[in-house]
Design a protein around this motif. Sequence first.
Motif, PDB file in Angstrom:
ATOM      1  N   ASP A  15       1.279   9.821  -1.589  1.00 28.82           N
ATOM      2  CA  ASP A  15       1.443   8.720  -2.523  1.00 28.82           C
ATOM      3  C   ASP A  15       2.605   8.943  -3.469  1.00 28.82           C
ATOM      4  OD1 ASP A  15      -0.809   6.454  -2.600  1.00 28.82           O
ATOM      5  OD2 ASP A  15      -1.647   8.277  -1.764  1.00 28.82           O
ATOM      6  N   ARG A  16       2.854  10.185  -3.847  1.00 26.96           N
ATOM      7  CA  ARG A  16       4.023  10.448  -4.685  1.00 26.96           C
ATOM      8  C   ARG A  16       5.309  10.133  -3.921  1.00 26.96           C
ATOM      9  NH1 ARG A  16       0.731  14.747  -6.667  1.00 26.96           N
ATOM     10  NH2 ARG A  16       1.523  16.210  -5.103  1.00 26.96           N
ATOM     11  N   GLN A  17       5.313  10.469  -2.627  1.00 25.21           N
ATOM     12  CA  GLN A  17       6.481  10.141  -1.805  1.00 25.21           C
ATOM     13  C   GLN A  17       6.634   8.625  -1.658  1.00 25.21           C
ATOM     14  OE1 GLN A  17       5.709  12.292   1.793  1.00 25.21           O
ATOM     15  NE2 GLN A  17       6.099  14.296   0.876  1.00 25.21           N
ATOM     16  N   ALA A  18       5.506   7.944  -1.471  1.00 22.44           N
ATOM     17  CA  ALA A  18       5.551   6.488  -1.343  1.00 22.44           C
ATOM     18  C   ALA A  18       6.053   5.848  -2.633  1.00 22.44           C
ATOM     19  CB  ALA A  18       4.177   5.945  -0.973  1.00 22.44           C
TER      20      ALA A  18
ATOM     21  N   ASP B 197      -2.572   6.764  -5.452  1.00 26.53           N
ATOM     22  CA  ASP B 197      -3.274   7.978  -5.890  1.00 26.53           C
ATOM     23  C   ASP B 197      -2.231   9.061  -6.142  1.00 26.53           C
ATOM     24  OD1 ASP B 197      -4.796  10.195  -6.353  1.00 26.53           O
ATOM     25  OD2 ASP B 197      -6.067   9.987  -4.578  1.00 26.53           O
ATOM     26  N   PRO B 198      -1.841   9.274  -7.396  1.00 24.22           N
ATOM     27  CA  PRO B 198      -0.764  10.221  -7.692  1.00 24.22           C
ATOM     28  C   PRO B 198      -1.137  11.672  -7.419  1.00 24.22           C
ATOM     29  CG  PRO B 198      -1.802   9.477  -9.719  1.00 24.22           C
ATOM     30  CD  PRO B 198      -2.385   8.640  -8.608  1.00 24.22           C
ATOM     31  N   ARG B 199      -2.404  11.927  -7.063  1.00 26.55           N
ATOM     32  CA  ARG B 199      -2.817  13.306  -6.791  1.00 26.55           C
ATOM     33  C   ARG B 199      -2.386  13.772  -5.410  1.00 26.55           C
ATOM     34  NH1 ARG B 199      -9.063  12.295  -7.689  1.00 26.55           N
ATOM     35  NH2 ARG B 199      -8.393  10.580  -6.319  1.00 26.55           N
ATOM     36  N   THR B 200      -1.952  12.835  -4.545  1.00 26.31           N
ATOM     37  CA  THR B 200      -1.580  13.209  -3.187  1.00 26.31           C
ATOM     38  C   THR B 200      -0.075  13.203  -3.015  1.00 26.31           C
ATOM     39  OG1 THR B 200      -1.581  10.954  -2.320  1.00 26.31           O
ATOM     40  CG2 THR B 200      -3.695  12.098  -2.365  1.00 26.31           C
ATOM     41  N   ASN B 201       0.410  14.106  -2.177  1.00 26.45           N
ATOM     42  CA  ASN B 201       1.843  14.161  -1.900  1.00 26.45           C
ATOM     43  C   ASN B 201       2.333  12.878  -1.253  1.00 26.45           C
ATOM     44  OD1 ASN B 201       2.236  16.750  -2.926  1.00 26.45           O
ATOM     45  ND2 ASN B 201       1.657  17.723  -0.988  1.00 26.45           N
TER      46      ASN B 201
ATOM     47  N   SER C  99       6.432  -3.482  -9.839  1.00 24.36           N
ATOM     48  CA  SER C  99       5.505  -3.470 -10.972  1.00 24.36           C
ATOM     49  C   SER C  99       4.865  -2.090 -11.115  1.00 24.36           C
ATOM     50  CB  SER C  99       4.410  -4.511 -10.749  1.00 24.36           C
ATOM     51  OG  SER C  99       3.412  -4.015  -9.863  1.00 24.36           O
ATOM     52  N   PRO C 100       4.176  -1.839 -12.222  1.00 30.45           N
ATOM     53  CA  PRO C 100       3.346  -0.635 -12.304  1.00 30.45           C
ATOM     54  C   PRO C 100       2.316  -0.647 -11.177  1.00 30.45           C
ATOM     55  CG  PRO C 100       3.587  -1.646 -14.465  1.00 30.45           C
ATOM     56  CD  PRO C 100       4.157  -2.616 -13.483  1.00 30.45           C
ATOM     57  N   PRO C 101       1.878   0.526 -10.719  1.00 32.80           N
ATOM     58  CA  PRO C 101       0.967   0.583  -9.569  1.00 32.80           C
ATOM     59  C   PRO C 101      -0.487   0.295  -9.943  1.00 32.80           C
ATOM     60  CG  PRO C 101       1.459   2.796 -10.323  1.00 32.80           C
ATOM     61  CD  PRO C 101       2.315   1.873 -11.152  1.00 32.80           C
ATOM     62  N   LEU C 102      -1.253  -0.073  -8.924  1.00 29.35           N
ATOM     63  CA  LEU C 102      -2.704  -0.230  -9.048  1.00 29.35           C
ATOM     64  C   LEU C 102      -3.370   0.924  -8.314  1.00 29.35           C
ATOM     65  CD1 LEU C 102      -2.989  -4.067  -8.359  1.00 29.35           C
ATOM     66  CD2 LEU C 102      -3.222  -2.909 -10.563  1.00 29.35           C
ATOM     67  N   SER C 103      -4.303   1.584  -8.979  1.00 30.41           N
ATOM     68  CA  SER C 103      -4.903   2.806  -8.445  1.00 30.41           C
ATOM     69  C   SER C 103      -5.848   2.543  -7.280  1.00 30.41           C
ATOM     70  CB  SER C 103      -5.678   3.537  -9.548  1.00 30.41           C
ATOM     71  OG  SER C 103      -4.811   3.978 -10.558  1.00 30.41           O
TER      72      SER C 103
ATOM     73  N   GLU D  37       0.847  -1.190   0.000  1.00 31.84           N
ATOM     74  CA  GLU D  37       0.000   0.000   0.000  1.00 31.84           C
ATOM     75  C   GLU D  37       0.885   1.243   0.000  1.00 31.84           C
ATOM     76  OE1 GLU D  37      -3.284   2.150   2.905  1.00 31.84           O
ATOM     77  OE2 GLU D  37      -2.944  -0.019   3.065  1.00 31.84           O
ATOM     78  N   THR D  38       0.601   2.170  -0.899  1.00 34.87           N
ATOM     79  CA  THR D  38       1.454   3.349  -1.020  1.00 34.87           C
ATOM     80  C   THR D  38       1.101   4.365   0.070  1.00 34.87           C
ATOM     81  OG1 THR D  38      -0.085   4.190  -2.702  1.00 34.87           O
ATOM     82  CG2 THR D  38       1.906   3.103  -3.481  1.00 34.87           C
ATOM     83  N   SER D  39       1.554   4.032   1.264  1.00 30.91           N
ATOM     84  CA  SER D  39       1.326   4.865   2.442  1.00 30.91           C
ATOM     85  C   SER D  39       2.449   4.566   3.422  1.00 30.91           C
ATOM     86  CB  SER D  39      -0.025   4.544   3.083  1.00 30.91           C
ATOM     87  OG  SER D  39      -0.030   3.210   3.577  1.00 30.91           O
TER      88      SER D  39
END
Length: 329
Positions: free
Chosen positions: A254-257, A248-252, A271-275, A203-205
Motif C-alpha cells: 500500500d505504501r508503494q501504491a 493500509d499504510p502498514r503494508t509495503n 484526494s486523501p486516502p480512505l482506510s 484501490e491501493t493495490s
Amino acid sequence: MPQKLIPLIEYAEQQGIPESTLRWQIKQGLQTAVRHGRYWYIPVEVEKRSQDTQVFTLFTHAGGAGKTSLARDLGFALASRGYRVLLIDADPQANLTAWLGVDPTSVSNQETLLAVVENDQLLPAPRTGLIGGLELIPANMNLALAEVIIPSKTLGMLPLRTTLHDMEWFTHYDYILIDSPPSLGPLAGMAALASHGLIVPVETSAKGMQALRGVVEIARDYVKRLASVRFLSPKTQFVRMLVPTKYDPRTNQDRQAQQLLEEAARIAPVSPPLSYRPAPYKEAMDQCLPIQAVGDQKLLEEMEAVCTAFIRQTQPEAASLSPQSGEVA
C-alpha cells in the motif's frame, strides 16, 4: 431551502451554551435535531448557492474498489454541508439504491434510467426524504436491459446527458453524482458521458493501479466523443479526482501504491486516502447508513477530508473545512 447539519458539540459552541443544555433543549422539544446512525445534528437552513449544477460520475471498471460506497458517502458529506445533492443509480446491481434504504424490488422500470434508454422519456422524478436530505433516482435489476438497447440507437450513449440537462429540476441541485456499473460497457459509458467529469476510486493495490490505466484510456475516448458533438473541448481534463481506497499504510504494497498515486497526480488531483476498514463498511451497508453515521471516527474524518478535496476541485472559492463529527450517542 437546503439545510446544513451541524454536530451538537459545534452548535453548542456556536451558541455559547454547554452541550448538556443543548441536549436538554432537544429533549424538551425546544430545539430541532436529527439523528443519523450514532450521531445527532442540528439542521440549519442555508441560502441557495448560486453555483451552476455540476454532474460527476463515480467510475471504474474494477469491482470492489469502493465506488458505490464513495457515491453514498460523498453525497451525504456534501448534503451535510448544505449542498443540494441528487444521486443517480446507473448500476443494475442497485447497491446504491439498497444502501440508501430503498428496496430495489419495489422500484418500477419507469422510476429508473430505463425510462430514458428504452422509451426516450424524460427522467423520472427523484425520490426525496432520504438520509441527510439526499435525493435519488433508483435502479433495479431490469436496468441491465439498457446494455442491449443503448448500442442499437444512434448516439445511444448520449440521451442521459441531453435529457438530464434539459430537466426542469436540473438547476435545483448543486451536485448530481452518478454511480456507474463496474464495467466499460454501454451503460457505464452513458453514465460517464452524462457528466462533467469522472471521480475514480482507486484501490491501493496492483489491481487498482492496473484498473486506473484502463480508466485513463477510456476517459480519453469519452472526451473525443463529447468533443465530436461539441459538448466539451478536446483538451478537457475528464478524470477530475482520484480517491485512494482500501488504504493500509502498514503494508509495503500500500505504501508503494500510494507513491504511484502521487505520481498519478499528473493525471488528476489525488484526494486523501480512505482506510481499509471492512467492519464499519459492512455495518453501514447492513444498516443503510453512510459511513459517517456508524461511529468510526477515523473513517468519518477521512471522508470529510475527501469531501473537502472534492469541493476544492469543483468550487475552489467555496471550499471550507466542515465539522469533524457529531457527538457519539
